[in-house]
Design a protein around this motif. Structure first.
Motif, PDB file in Angstrom:
ATOM      1  N   TYR A  46       0.118   5.094   1.316  1.00 42.73           N
ATOM      2  CA  TYR A  46      -0.793   6.347   1.992  1.00 42.73           C
ATOM      3  C   TYR A  46      -0.036   7.318   2.141  1.00 42.73           C
ATOM      4  O   TYR A  46       1.075   7.704   1.828  1.00 42.73           O
TER       5      TYR A  46
ATOM      6  N   PHE B 211      -3.957   6.205  15.653  1.00 44.86           N
ATOM      7  CA  PHE B 211      -4.678   6.117  14.226  1.00 44.86           C
ATOM      8  C   PHE B 211      -5.523   5.163  14.923  1.00 44.86           C
ATOM      9  O   PHE B 211      -5.220   3.907  14.898  1.00 44.86           O
TER      10      PHE B 211
ATOM     11  N   LEU C 133      -5.975   6.714   2.018  1.00 39.55           N
ATOM     12  CA  LEU C 133      -4.336   5.743   0.828  1.00 39.55           C
ATOM     13  C   LEU C 133      -5.233   5.980  -0.431  1.00 39.55           C
ATOM     14  O   LEU C 133      -6.407   7.137  -0.758  1.00 39.55           O
TER      15      LEU C 133
ATOM     16  N   LYS D 191      -2.859   0.460  -3.497  1.00 36.12           N
ATOM     17  CA  LYS D 191      -2.830  -0.686  -3.213  1.00 36.12           C
ATOM     18  C   LYS D 191      -2.378  -1.210  -4.668  1.00 36.12           C
ATOM     19  O   LYS D 191      -3.552  -1.749  -5.230  1.00 36.12           O
TER      20      LYS D 191
ATOM     21  N   LEU E 256      -3.957   9.643   7.269  1.00 29.56           N
ATOM     22  CA  LEU E 256      -3.259   8.770   7.059  1.00 29.56           C
ATOM     23  C   LEU E 256      -4.894   8.473   5.982  1.00 29.56           C
ATOM     24  O   LEU E 256      -5.832   8.162   5.900  1.00 29.56           O
TER      25      LEU E 256
ATOM     26  N   SER F 170      -4.781  -5.414  16.709  1.00 36.54           N
ATOM     27  CA  SER F 170      -5.787  -5.294  16.083  1.00 36.54           C
ATOM     28  C   SER F 170      -6.988  -6.358  16.963  1.00 36.54           C
ATOM     29  O   SER F 170      -7.073  -6.752  17.903  1.00 36.54           O
TER      30      SER F 170
ATOM     31  N   PHE G  85       0.828  -1.197  -0.686  1.00 39.13           N
ATOM     32  CA  PHE G  85      -0.110  -0.161  -0.573  1.00 39.13           C
ATOM     33  C   PHE G  85       0.662   1.297  -0.294  1.00 39.13           C
ATOM     34  O   PHE G  85       1.900   1.587   0.650  1.00 39.13           O
TER      35      PHE G  85
ATOM     36  N   ARG H 187     -11.307  -2.324   8.789  1.00 38.57           N
ATOM     37  CA  ARG H 187     -11.424  -3.178   7.521  1.00 38.57           C
ATOM     38  C   ARG H 187     -12.418  -3.882   7.572  1.00 38.57           C
ATOM     39  O   ARG H 187     -12.875  -4.150   8.896  1.00 38.57           O
TER      40      ARG H 187
ATOM     41  N   ASN I 128      -2.214 -10.333  10.088  1.00 42.38           N
ATOM     42  CA  ASN I 128      -3.075  -8.638   9.990  1.00 42.38           C
ATOM     43  C   ASN I 128      -3.213  -7.705  10.295  1.00 42.38           C
ATOM     44  O   ASN I 128      -3.920  -6.876  10.645  1.00 42.38           O
TER      45      ASN I 128
ATOM     46  N   TYR J 180      -3.300   2.263  15.901  1.00 42.78           N
ATOM     47  CA  TYR J 180      -1.544   2.028  15.923  1.00 42.78           C
ATOM     48  C   TYR J 180      -1.098   3.792  16.038  1.00 42.78           C
ATOM     49  O   TYR J 180      -1.600   4.152  16.301  1.00 42.78           O
TER      50      TYR J 180
ATOM     51  N   SER K  40      -7.289 -10.130  18.233  1.00 45.58           N
ATOM     52  CA  SER K  40      -6.691 -10.861  17.902  1.00 45.58           C
ATOM     53  C   SER K  40      -5.412 -10.654  17.578  1.00 45.58           C
ATOM     54  O   SER K  40      -4.300 -11.418  17.083  1.00 45.58           O
TER      55      SER K  40
ATOM     56  N   TYR L   8      -8.247  -1.103  14.557  1.00 40.71           N
ATOM     57  CA  TYR L   8      -6.651  -1.559  14.815  1.00 40.71           C
ATOM     58  C   TYR L   8      -6.894  -0.255  15.662  1.00 40.71           C
ATOM     59  O   TYR L   8      -7.745   0.795  15.005  1.00 40.71           O
TER      60      TYR L   8
ATOM     61  N   LEU M  77      -0.483  -3.437   9.259  1.00 39.11           N
ATOM     62  CA  LEU M  77       0.472  -3.492   8.294  1.00 39.11           C
ATOM     63  C   LEU M  77       2.068  -2.551   8.943  1.00 39.11           C
ATOM     64  O   LEU M  77       1.674  -2.043  10.179  1.00 39.11           O
TER      65      LEU M  77
ATOM     66  N   GLU N 222       1.152  -4.965   3.976  1.00 39.00           N
ATOM     67  CA  GLU N 222       0.574  -6.026   5.098  1.00 39.00           C
ATOM     68  C   GLU N 222       1.289  -7.304   5.502  1.00 39.00           C
ATOM     69  O   GLU N 222       1.492  -8.778   4.738  1.00 39.00           O
TER      70      GLU N 222
ATOM     71  N   GLU O 124      -8.544  -6.099   1.967  1.00 36.45           N
ATOM     72  CA  GLU O 124      -7.145  -6.151   2.106  1.00 36.45           C
ATOM     73  C   GLU O 124      -6.976  -4.577   2.866  1.00 36.45           C
ATOM     74  O   GLU O 124      -5.489  -3.880   4.022  1.00 36.45           O
ATOM     75  N   THR O 125      -7.452  -3.273   2.215  1.00 37.95           N
ATOM     76  CA  THR O 125      -7.720  -2.004   2.723  1.00 37.95           C
ATOM     77  C   THR O 125      -8.082  -1.982   4.489  1.00 37.95           C
ATOM     78  O   THR O 125      -8.561  -2.370   4.587  1.00 37.95           O
ATOM     79  N   GLN O 126      -7.125  -0.913   4.306  1.00 38.35           N
ATOM     80  CA  GLN O 126      -7.198  -0.366   6.473  1.00 38.35           C
ATOM     81  C   GLN O 126      -8.059   0.994   6.180  1.00 38.35           C
ATOM     82  O   GLN O 126      -6.982   1.488   5.046  1.00 38.35           O
ATOM     83  N   TYR O 127      -8.512   1.854   6.388  1.00 37.82           N
ATOM     84  CA  TYR O 127      -8.910   2.402   6.341  1.00 37.82           C
ATOM     85  C   TYR O 127      -8.660   3.787   7.580  1.00 37.82           C
ATOM     86  O   TYR O 127      -9.775   3.117   9.029  1.00 37.82           O
ATOM     87  N   PHE O 128      -8.268   4.407   7.542  1.00 34.10           N
ATOM     88  CA  PHE O 128      -7.467   4.869   8.735  1.00 34.10           C
ATOM     89  C   PHE O 128      -8.887   6.499   9.010  1.00 34.10           C
ATOM     90  O   PHE O 128      -8.643   7.142   8.244  1.00 34.10           O
ATOM     91  N   GLY O 129      -8.865   6.732  10.554  1.00 35.22           N
ATOM     92  CA  GLY O 129      -8.902   8.425  10.882  1.00 35.22           C
ATOM     93  C   GLY O 129      -7.850   8.978  10.609  1.00 35.22           C
ATOM     94  O   GLY O 129      -6.785   8.825  10.814  1.00 35.22           O
TER      95      GLY O 129
ATOM     96  N   TYR P  15     -13.604  -5.476  11.157  1.00 35.86           N
ATOM     97  CA  TYR P  15     -11.881  -5.781  12.257  1.00 35.86           C
ATOM     98  C   TYR P  15     -11.111  -4.351  12.492  1.00 35.86           C
ATOM     99  O   TYR P  15     -11.845  -3.103  11.421  1.00 35.86           O
TER     100      TYR P  15
END
Lengths: 111, 114
Positions: free
Chosen positions: A36, B91, A46, A49, A44, B48, A34, B95, A97, B35, B55, B33, A99, A94, B101-106, B31
């Motif tokens: 970002y 952050f 995206l 990807k 962040l 996560s 990815f 997902r 689970n 960070y 997990s 997360y 990044l 990735e 696969e993409t994680q979207y961030f705040g 899912y």
């Protein structure tokens, strides 16, 4: 352990010239990768990807990246920089689970 | 377009105090997360969360940290007794299903511990 290396901490280009931000990953398999972007005081976002489909990936705002397994690279490019592209760019892989991020590259665009 | 939101945007606290950082993930995501990014350093994975339990967690995520999904929408990170070195941007990300696969961030919460 999986790692991501961004080869340049700072890149400076003139507006209208090409952008190249370099990223190498270490992995025994082809991971999802990815890019970002982080504008000052923002989260962040995206850009694009790679998930084992086409090796040339197109993203938002004219950015694209090419996955090269032989070079373990995933460099980000843009044909013509715009002032609004000035930001910090993060390459991430990735791993399981989560990044794993590179250290980031600050892109400066000169007028 | 749906997005991840975080509150507060900034928080200043005294060392030893408890803080709770709040996140509202994208509504159909499964899912979640946390960070963090210490100033000038890499973005680092903390934890996560899936199916109402942790997990995976990193070495950073010690006993002073906890996460919770108290209702159907919020996802919180609690730091029980803050230390100076907890100062960072935190952050939240979410997902969708396993195949996404993409994680979207705040936008992050900037925490400053004095």
């Amino acid at each position: 352990a999986q790692s991501v290396t961004q080869l340049d901490s700072h890149v400076s280009v003139s507006e209208g010239t090409p952008v190249l931000l370099r990223c190498n990953y270490s992995s025994s398999y082809s991971p999802s990768l990815f890019w970002y972007v982080q504008h000052p005081n923002k989260g962040l976002q995206l850009l694009l990807k790679y998930t084992s489909a086409a090796t040339l990936v197109k993203g938002i705002n004219g950015f694209e990246a090419e996955f090269k397994k032989s070079e373990t690279s995933f460099h980000l490019t843009k044909p013509s920089a715009h002032m609004s592209d000035a930001a910090e760019y993060f390459c991430a892989s990735e791993y399981g689970n989560k990044l794993v991020f590179g250290a980031g590259t600050i892109l400066r665009v000169k007028s | 377009e749906p997005e991840v939101t975080q509150t507060p945007s900034h928080q200043v606290t005294q060392m030893g105090q408890e803080v709770i950082l709040r996140c509202v993930p994208i509504s159909n995501h499964l899912y979640f997360y946390w960070y963090r990014q210490i100033l000038g350093q890499k973005v680092e994975f903390l934890v996560s969360f899936y199916n109402n339990e942790i997990s995976e967690k990193s070495e950073i995520f010690d006993d002073q940290f906890s996460v919770e999904r108290p209702d159907g929408s919020n996802f919180t990170l609690k730091i029980r007794s803050t230390k100076l070195e907890d100062s960072a941007m935190y952050f939240c990300a979410s997902r969708g299903t396993r195949g996404q696969e993409t994680q979207y961030f705040g936008p992050g919460t900037r925490l400053l511990v004095l």
